[in-house]
Scaffold this motif. Structure first.
Motif: not given
Length: 211
Positions: A178-186
């Motif tokens: 989003d415009e605030h954060v990048l989240l990653r999950a594997r």
């Protein structure tokens, strides 16, 4: 000169195009589809930049040392469509841009993680994406966000295993942007199907933040 479009504008374009053109979902070129998720966006105050966790290897000396990769800037309308091809047909340049951004981010993440572990012994790290999927989150809401799942093969090797490169097959990671954060999950296993599991909103790690 007009002001460059904001990241929110790009994300809104992604959500609108994917929802309108595909009835609430965007599929990869292989024809796989996924419904738009409606469990909501991540609150803006859940994370800050001090929460970001990602590999940042030390710079190595020597002309033959494998170099780390910089993490890419988030997509904008200026660069979203720069790698489009005729095979993409009517796919939105913004949608293609965000999948490209996530792929390049994952490429940097995996290479830098390998360098952080093996240092000067690292010899090669090659990521080949085999499929991707994007889905807007609540495109009718006030917040703009998107999920991106990619599947890839990763070949890696060290100077101690010149004749024995190893390949991880069908790795799946899911990103939330989003415009605030990048989240990653594997996904912990071999990804025979391309889905948005695990959901990074619930099980992800912040890997980038934006002012």
């Amino acid at each position: 000169m007009s002001r460059p479009p904001s990241r929110r504008t790009v994300l809104a374009s992604i959500a609108t195009t994917a929802a309108v053109a595909t009835g609430g979902f965007e599929s990869d070129p292989s024809g796989a589809t996924a419904p738009s998720l409606e469990s909501g966006t991540v609150p803006a105050d859940r994370y800050d930049c001090s929460d970001v966790e990602r590999p940042e290897p030390d710079r190595l000396d020597g002309t033959d040392a494998l170099e780390s990769l910089p993490y890419p800037a988030p997509p904008s309308e200026a660069n979203a469509g720069e790698d489009r091809s005729p095979a993409d047909g009517s796919r939105s340049s913004a949608v293609y841009g965000v999948s490209r951004y996530v792929t390049e981010f994952e490429r940097a993440y995996r290479r830098n993680a390998f360098l952080a572990r093996y240092g000067s012994l690292a010899r090669t790290v090659t990521l080949h994406r085999t499929a991707y999927r994007t889905a807007p989150i609540d495109p009718s809401g006030t917040e703009d966000a998107v999920l991106v799942a990619i599947r890839y093969n990763l070949t890696k090797g060290t100077r101690q295993s010149i004749a024995d490169q190893r390949t991880e097959w069908d790795v799946r990671v899911v990103y939330y942007l989003d415009e605030h954060v990048l989240l990653r999950a594997r996904y912990d296993g071999v990804a025979e199907e391309l889905s948005f599991d695990p959901d990074p909103r619930a099980r992800g790690t912040p890997v980038a933040c934006f002012d």
